[in-house]
Write an enzyme that holds these catalytic residues in place. Structure first.
Site, PDB file in Angstrom:
ATOM      1  N   LYS A  42      27.529  40.171  44.841  1.00  0.00           N
ATOM      2  CA  LYS A  42      28.469  40.016  43.728  1.00  0.00           C
ATOM      3  C   LYS A  42      27.677  39.817  42.442  1.00  0.00           C
ATOM      4  CE  LYS A  42      30.289  36.964  41.289  1.00  0.00           C
ATOM      5  NZ  LYS A  42      30.492  37.642  39.996  1.00  0.00           N
ATOM      6  N   GLU A  95      18.663  29.345  42.962  1.00  0.00           N
ATOM      7  CA  GLU A  95      17.697  29.391  41.849  1.00  0.00           C
ATOM      8  C   GLU A  95      18.472  29.057  40.599  1.00  0.00           C
ATOM      9  OE1 GLU A  95      16.251  30.024  38.957  1.00  0.00           O
ATOM     10  OE2 GLU A  95      15.046  31.864  39.175  1.00  0.00           O
ATOM     11  N   CYS A 119      14.914  32.480  33.152  1.00  0.00           N
ATOM     12  CA  CYS A 119      14.913  31.165  33.808  1.00  0.00           C
ATOM     13  C   CYS A 119      13.569  30.477  33.668  1.00  0.00           C
ATOM     14  CB  CYS A 119      15.315  31.294  35.269  1.00  0.00           C
ATOM     15  SG  CYS A 119      14.351  32.496  36.171  1.00  0.00           S
ATOM     16  N   GLU A 161      18.779  23.258  29.487  1.00  0.00           N
ATOM     17  CA  GLU A 161      18.433  24.668  29.367  1.00  0.00           C
ATOM     18  C   GLU A 161      19.341  25.309  28.304  1.00  0.00           C
ATOM     19  OE1 GLU A 161      17.409  27.818  32.795  1.00  0.00           O
ATOM     20  OE2 GLU A 161      19.535  27.442  32.598  1.00  0.00           O
TER      21      GLU A 161
END
Ligand code: TXE
Length: 489
Positions: free
Chosen positions: A175, A250, A284, A385
């Protein structure tokens, strides 16, 4: 415009509800595709197809060598269609075409690596401590794998999941992020062309809350692999606990880039730019936290600001463009909000912090490359982040202080250390609580080495041999070669 469809049980299908979603180019907001918008019903259909193909199909019994050949064939097809795939990725994400082409080369490499690795683990014979017995350990596929990917590296992240899952003999439902599905759709066509049997690789399109959540919850799914944000990761992990399915997460990072005063100055400046501003910080492993030794701090900041003024934002299809837009208006607002947070926390804005003025940039979700100094680990802008082109700079005096600051984070994905003193580099790298440490470099990753995070950056590893092992269960088979009654009862 043709509607792009989902791929379930070997067939291309529209959503059962008939709904579609419009995909836009983040550079100019032009419509680039209409895609099927699946929901829970479509997802259930895909899960059932993958379950059936795993339980009743031949795939898991196909010799690993043959599975590996098919995975390698997909690598060849990706290479054949590299230009088309790269153009689709640039249209969908806004990143430069040069970056997209490099991504496609890496992606082909990932399929080739796992194609080659598929038949290399023949199990292990164990020296049994029991007389008249044989003992061996074998690896078997986990089963049905749900795979959920983000929008920053749409096909790269999908490749890290699809290639090892197929090589190990699993069936899967991928997905992609609902805003960047195009290259995953195209690669599914290539998987079909390569001859992967019906039901083995299924593609579902739709919102995370409906389709992704269901993959994570379903008792018919044996493993969920997710790459994305930390809050969504928490939901996935909670949902996965319903049947204790295997999980791989992750969840990004806030990665420190440590520069000592004995580092090669110009190279460290140049690479610090790349570390954060590559793909507008939507990486990331972006080097979003720069830790500079006090003695060179001011000179280093001045050099960075000077270089940052020259960054050319623009259309990813133009050769002169160095950086594209952010992925969406929603994401730009999040990034913009972090600038306000940083200013309110007392960080000093050195450059950027707003939307650029250029007439050609008004339709896209652009944001200026931004640098904050006077930053501390107590600030949200250092801890969270932002996933945008925002660099925070902290000062340190000693090696111990650099290590302490770098580790003062809930994340632990990656970090770097710059120094000419290799002993110091090794001491620091062994103290960093991160899944990847670069010495005198930033960003390299490749199919052969594992990727993943310590602490809240996630669970498990992708790439490398470990990336294949994530998709296997371990079975110990013990055989008594001379069975006798025990005479106990
Ligand atoms: O990601 P989400 P978003 C970080 C980055 C970014 C933040 C939010 O900081 O600003 O995450 O981004 C699917 N159950 N990263 O909201 O929601 C969704 O459809 C199951 C870091 O775009 O994590 C998509 O396919 N799945 C990251 C995928 O999860 C769900 C890369 C990722 O989307 C779901 C991207 C649910 N309830 C963003 N809700 C990295 N690690 O590199 C959504 N999804």
């Amino acid at each position: 415009m043709n509607q792009k469809q989902m791929f379930i049980n070997g067939q291309w299908l529209s959503a059962e509800s008939g709904q579609t979603r419009t995909i836009i180019n983040p550079f100019n907001q032009q419509v680039i595709a209409e895609v099927a918008e699946g929901n829970e019903k479509d997802t259930q259909y895909a899960i059932d197809a993958a379950r059936q193909a795993f339980d009743k199909g031949d795939w898991r019994h196909t010799p690993a060598l043959e599975r590996g050949k098919l995975v390698s064939k997909i690598a060849e097809l990706i290479e054949r269609d590299k230009q088309e795939l790269a153009e689709l990725e640039t249209l969908d994400t806004g990143k430069t075409l040069t970056e997209s082409i490099a991504d496609m080369e890496d992606i082909a490499e990932v399929f080739r690596y796992y194609g080659g690795l598929a038949d290399k683990d023949g199990g292990e014979v164990i020296e049994s401590p029991i007389p008249d017995s044989r003992s061996k350990v074998v690896r078997e596929p986990v089963g049905v794998c749900g795979q959920i990917t983000p929008w920053n590296y749409p096909l790269l992240q999908a490749a890290w999941k699809i290639a090892p899952a197929l090589a190990a003999g699993n069936t899967l439902i991928i997905k992609p992020s609902e805003i960047t599905p195009l290259t995953t759709i195209k690669v599914t066509e290539l998987i079909e062309e390569a001859g992967v049997p019906a039901g083995v690789a299924n593609l579902i399109l739709g919102s995370g809350a409906k389709t992704g959540q269901m993959l994570a919850e379903s008792h018919l799914v044996d493993l969920i692999s997710f790459t994305g944000g930390i809050e969504t990761g928490r939901k996935v992990m909670t949902a996965a606990s319903s049947n204790f399915k295997k999980i791989a997460l992750e969840l990004g990072g806030k990665n420190p880039n440590i520069v000592f005063d004995d580092a090669e100055f110009d190279t460290a400046v140049d690479q610090a730019m790349n570390a954060i501003f590559f793909h507008s910080g939507q990486v990331c492993s972006a080097g979003a936290r720069l830790l500079v030794q006090e003695t060179i701090h001011d000179e280093f900041v001045a050099a960075l600001v000077e270089r940052t003024k020259q960054i050319k934002l623009g259309n990813g299809f133009e050769d002169t463009t160095q950086s594209g837009p952010l992925i969406s208006e929603e994401h730009r607002e999040k990034v913009e909000n972090y600038v306000t947070i940083g200013i309110n926390e007392g960080a000093e804005l050195e450059i950027g912090g707003k939307r650029p003025k250029g007439a050609d940039l008004q339709q896209g979700f652009f944001f200026e490359p931004t640098i904050f100094t006077n930053c501390h680990t107590s600030m949200r802008i250092v801890q969270e982040e932002t996933f945008g082109p925002i660099l925070t700079i902290e000062r340190f005096e000693t090696e111990e202080q650099a290590i302490q600051l770098a580790n003062d984070s809930k994340y632990g994905l990656a970090g770097a250390v710059w120094t000419k003193d290799i002993r110091k580099a090794e001491r620091v790298s062994s103290e960093l609580r991160m899944g990847t440490v670069w010495i005198n470099d930033f960003h390299p990753y490749f199919a052969q080495a594992p990727w993943g995070g310590y602490k809240s950056s996630g669970i498990g590893r992708e790439l490398g041999k470990l990336g294949l092992e994530e998709y296997t269960e371990v079975k110990h088979v013990f055989e008594n070669t001379n069975p006798q009654p025990l005479q106990w009862f």
